[in-house]
Design a protein around this motif. Structure first.
Motif, PDB file in Angstrom:
ATOM      1  N   PRO A 126       0.792  -1.231   0.000  1.00  0.00           N
ATOM      2  CA  PRO A 126       0.000   0.000   0.000  1.00  0.00           C
ATOM      3  C   PRO A 126       0.823   1.278   0.000  1.00  0.00           C
ATOM      4  CG  PRO A 126      -0.075  -1.021   2.156  1.00  0.00           C
ATOM      5  CD  PRO A 126       0.658  -1.982   1.262  1.00  0.00           C
ATOM      6  N   ALA A 127       2.098   1.198   0.399  1.00  0.00           N
ATOM      7  CA  ALA A 127       3.026   2.335   0.291  1.00  0.00           C
ATOM      8  C   ALA A 127       2.531   3.585   1.017  1.00  0.00           C
ATOM      9  CB  ALA A 127       3.294   2.643  -1.183  1.00  0.00           C
ATOM     10  N   GLY A 128       2.051   3.405   2.228  1.00  0.00           N
ATOM     11  CA  GLY A 128       1.645   4.548   3.029  1.00  0.00           C
ATOM     12  C   GLY A 128       0.198   4.951   2.881  1.00  0.00           C
ATOM     13  N   SER A 129      -0.540   4.311   1.984  1.00  0.00           N
ATOM     14  CA  SER A 129      -1.942   4.682   1.794  1.00  0.00           C
ATOM     15  C   SER A 129      -2.849   4.089   2.861  1.00  0.00           C
ATOM     16  CB  SER A 129      -2.423   4.244   0.401  1.00  0.00           C
ATOM     17  OG  SER A 129      -2.456   2.832   0.271  1.00  0.00           O
ATOM     18  N   HIS A 157      -4.210  -8.494  -7.607  1.00  0.00           N
ATOM     19  CA  HIS A 157      -5.492  -7.840  -7.875  1.00  0.00           C
ATOM     20  C   HIS A 157      -5.341  -6.358  -7.570  1.00  0.00           C
ATOM     21  CE1 HIS A 157      -5.678  -8.848  -3.592  1.00  0.00           C
ATOM     22  NE2 HIS A 157      -6.658  -7.967  -3.427  1.00  0.00           N
ATOM     23  N   MET A 158      -6.327  -5.572  -8.035  1.00  0.00           N
ATOM     24  CA  MET A 158      -6.152  -4.124  -8.031  1.00  0.00           C
ATOM     25  C   MET A 158      -6.826  -3.435  -6.837  1.00  0.00           C
ATOM     26  SD  MET A 158      -6.161  -3.291 -12.130  1.00  0.00           S
ATOM     27  CE  MET A 158      -5.015  -1.891 -12.065  1.00  0.00           C
ATOM     28  N   HIS A 159      -6.589  -3.968  -5.639  1.00  0.00           N
ATOM     29  CA  HIS A 159      -6.897  -3.233  -4.423  1.00  0.00           C
ATOM     30  C   HIS A 159      -5.671  -2.420  -4.041  1.00  0.00           C
ATOM     31  CE1 HIS A 159     -10.419  -5.991  -2.969  1.00  0.00           C
ATOM     32  NE2 HIS A 159     -10.851  -4.965  -3.678  1.00  0.00           N
ATOM     33  N   GLN A 160      -5.898  -1.291  -3.392  1.00  0.00           N
ATOM     34  CA  GLN A 160      -4.819  -0.351  -3.146  1.00  0.00           C
ATOM     35  C   GLN A 160      -3.660  -0.939  -2.369  1.00  0.00           C
ATOM     36  OE1 GLN A 160      -7.574   2.100  -0.460  1.00  0.00           O
ATOM     37  NE2 GLN A 160      -5.578   2.652   0.370  1.00  0.00           N
ATOM     38  N   ASP A 161      -3.928  -1.894  -1.479  1.00  0.00           N
ATOM     39  CA  ASP A 161      -2.853  -2.442  -0.659  1.00  0.00           C
ATOM     40  C   ASP A 161      -1.949  -3.402  -1.421  1.00  0.00           C
ATOM     41  OD1 ASP A 161      -5.322  -3.963  -0.565  1.00  0.00           O
ATOM     42  OD2 ASP A 161      -4.389  -5.270   0.917  1.00  0.00           O
ATOM     43  N   SER A 205      -8.729   2.661  -4.812  1.00  0.00           N
ATOM     44  CA  SER A 205      -8.328   1.582  -5.720  1.00  0.00           C
ATOM     45  C   SER A 205      -8.633   1.949  -7.171  1.00  0.00           C
ATOM     46  CB  SER A 205      -9.034   0.280  -5.333  1.00  0.00           C
ATOM     47  OG  SER A 205      -8.617  -0.157  -4.056  1.00  0.00           O
ATOM     48  N   PHE A 206      -9.798   2.538  -7.410  1.00  0.00           N
ATOM     49  CA  PHE A 206     -10.133   2.965  -8.768  1.00  0.00           C
ATOM     50  C   PHE A 206      -9.145   4.027  -9.265  1.00  0.00           C
ATOM     51  CE2 PHE A 206     -14.276   1.046  -7.809  1.00  0.00           C
ATOM     52  CZ  PHE A 206     -14.561   0.418  -9.017  1.00  0.00           C
ATOM     53  N   ARG A 207      -8.836   4.991  -8.416  1.00  0.00           N
ATOM     54  CA  ARG A 207      -7.906   6.040  -8.818  1.00  0.00           C
ATOM     55  C   ARG A 207      -6.528   5.461  -9.122  1.00  0.00           C
ATOM     56  NH1 ARG A 207      -3.986   8.283  -6.270  1.00  0.00           N
ATOM     57  NH2 ARG A 207      -4.634   7.544  -4.201  1.00  0.00           N
ATOM     58  N   THR A 241     -11.820 -10.431  -6.092  1.00  0.00           N
ATOM     59  CA  THR A 241     -12.090  -9.434  -7.125  1.00  0.00           C
ATOM     60  C   THR A 241     -12.324 -10.207  -8.421  1.00  0.00           C
ATOM     61  OG1 THR A 241      -9.812  -9.141  -7.895  1.00  0.00           O
ATOM     62  CG2 THR A 241     -10.533  -7.759  -6.034  1.00  0.00           C
ATOM     63  N   PRO A 242     -12.833  -9.542  -9.473  1.00  0.00           N
ATOM     64  CA  PRO A 242     -13.131 -10.280 -10.709  1.00  0.00           C
ATOM     65  C   PRO A 242     -11.926 -10.966 -11.335  1.00  0.00           C
ATOM     66  CG  PRO A 242     -14.223  -8.142 -10.718  1.00  0.00           C
ATOM     67  CD  PRO A 242     -13.316  -8.144  -9.521  1.00  0.00           C
ATOM     68  N   GLY A 243     -10.726 -10.397 -11.124  1.00  0.00           N
ATOM     69  CA  GLY A 243      -9.530 -10.986 -11.705  1.00  0.00           C
ATOM     70  C   GLY A 243      -8.479 -11.347 -10.676  1.00  0.00           C
ATOM     71  N   HIS A 244      -8.909 -11.728  -9.489  1.00  0.00           N
ATOM     72  CA  HIS A 244      -7.982 -12.124  -8.421  1.00  0.00           C
ATOM     73  C   HIS A 244      -7.208 -13.363  -8.846  1.00  0.00           C
ATOM     74  CE1 HIS A 244      -7.163 -13.988  -4.321  1.00  0.00           C
ATOM     75  NE2 HIS A 244      -6.618 -12.790  -4.216  1.00  0.00           N
ATOM     76  N   ILE A 245      -5.877 -13.314  -8.739  1.00  0.00           N
ATOM     77  CA  ILE A 245      -5.025 -14.426  -9.168  1.00  0.00           C
ATOM     78  C   ILE A 245      -4.045 -14.803  -8.067  1.00  0.00           C
ATOM     79  CG2 ILE A 245      -5.184 -13.944 -11.646  1.00  0.00           C
ATOM     80  CD1 ILE A 245      -2.472 -12.493 -11.428  1.00  0.00           C
TER      81      ILE A 245
END
Length: 334
Positions: A126-129, A157-161, A205-207, A241-245
């Motif tokens: 997450p780098a501080g987020s 997957h594309m969660h912020q963390d 996460s979207f941003r 998530t839809p594309g969790h790998i």
């Protein structure tokens, strides 16, 4: 669910370990919740403050050296686990010595995979987020590795963390790396309609997803299971998530599978009907876990999990009909 062979799930490998703690998971009982709200993560320590230690753990998988790193930690509020009440989650966390005043302690583990030819990083933290994070660059530097020496980054997957470190300070922080993300996640997290309909706690996460597409010309939106490099392959674990790998590392009859957010501390693997707030499709997440946990237990899978106590290595064990997390045996290597 992919077909995962016994050879792909060899366990019982020695682990060289410095720093961190090794704690197990457990189970939860009780009634279902109708839903959960999203209190701010401000209950965790102030975001942006890096951790003061750099724990490292290394494991050999054939010709590969896999190093467990951590970007830090955050405490997830007890209300973040739909499927059980906050009181039930806190009670279970207390019994497992993982309870904090502000919630369940989550680690953010990343894994560096090296074979003498390529360096592949699995997730970027997450780098501080969120919480007390931002330590991954320091951890890499401890190994003598700079971010511009990473050949590839696989984002589970594309969660912020899992992707914040890629775009910290609004720049491409891994400029020489190919970037691999499942196409389903790229499509979902860059869809303006999805973003407009999403709750506030998913907006970061979207941003970040938009920033990654803009800053990483080497992004490869991948479809399905494939080999990224010899012995490094993608496993489809969609649901969280839809594309969790996941990522399977395999060589010389040994293997490790990094399963990302298939397993959360305290609630998993015993209870597949307990979720995490950020999961939009709870039915899909439960179905994947219902399939994956028994198979991993039957095959003796050696697993790496992002949020389990450092270094996140263990096994799913069928204990008289109840699934539980068993920390991997470890010993200092010569």
């Amino acid at each position: 669910m992919p077909q995962l062979s016994r050879r792909a799930f060899a366990g019982g490998l020695p682990l060289g370990f410095v720093g961190g703690s090794l704690l197990g998971g457990g189970l939860l009982g009780g009634s279902l919740l109708d839903g959960a709200t999203a209190p701010a993560l401000a209950a965790s320590p102030a975001p942006g403050t890096p951790v003061s230690v750099t724990p490292l753990a290394q494991i050999k998988i054939g010709r590969f050296t896999v190093t467990a790193l951590t970007d830090g930690y955050a405490d997830m509020p007890y209300t973040f686990f739909p499927g059980r009440s906050a009181a039930q989650v806190e009670q279970a966390a207390t019994a497992q010595f993982t309870a904090r005043t502000s919630g369940v302690r989550f680690l953010f583990n990343q894994y560096l995979v090296e074979d003498g030819e390529r360096r592949i990083l699995i997730d970027a933290g997450p780098a501080g987020s969120i919480g007390q994070t931002g330590a991954l660059p320091q951890a890499l530097a401890t190994l003598g590795v700079e971010r511009d020496q990473i050949d590839a980054v696989i984002v589970t997957h594309m969660h912020q963390d899992h992707m914040g470190g890629l775009i910290l300070d609004g720049k491409n922080n891994y400029p020489k790396a190919e970037l691999f993300i499942d196409r389903r996640d790229v499509t979902h997290w860059t869809d303006p309609a999805k973003r407009n309909g999403a709750p506030d706690y998913l907006q970061t996460s979207f941003r970040m997803a938009d920033e990654i597409v803009r800053l990483y010309p080497k992004l490869q939106a991948i479809d399905g299971e494939r080999e990224i490099a010899r012995g490094v392959s993608i496993v489809d674990l969609a649901g969280h998530t839809p594309g969790h790998i996941g990522v399977r590392i395999e060589d010389g009859g040994q293997s490790l599978i990094m399963v990302s957010d298939m397993i959360f501390p305290v609630v998993h693997p015993a209870a597949t009907d307990v979720f995490f707030l950020f999961e939009q499709d709870q039915a899909a997440a439960k179905a994947m876990r219902d399939t994956f946990y028994p198979r991993a237990a039957a095959e003796g899978a050696l697993i790496a999990a992002t949020h389990m106590p450092f270094p996140g290595l263990g096994h799913v064990v069928n204990d008289r009909g109840t699934m539980r997390w068993q920390v991997a045996d470890w010993a200092l290597q010569n």
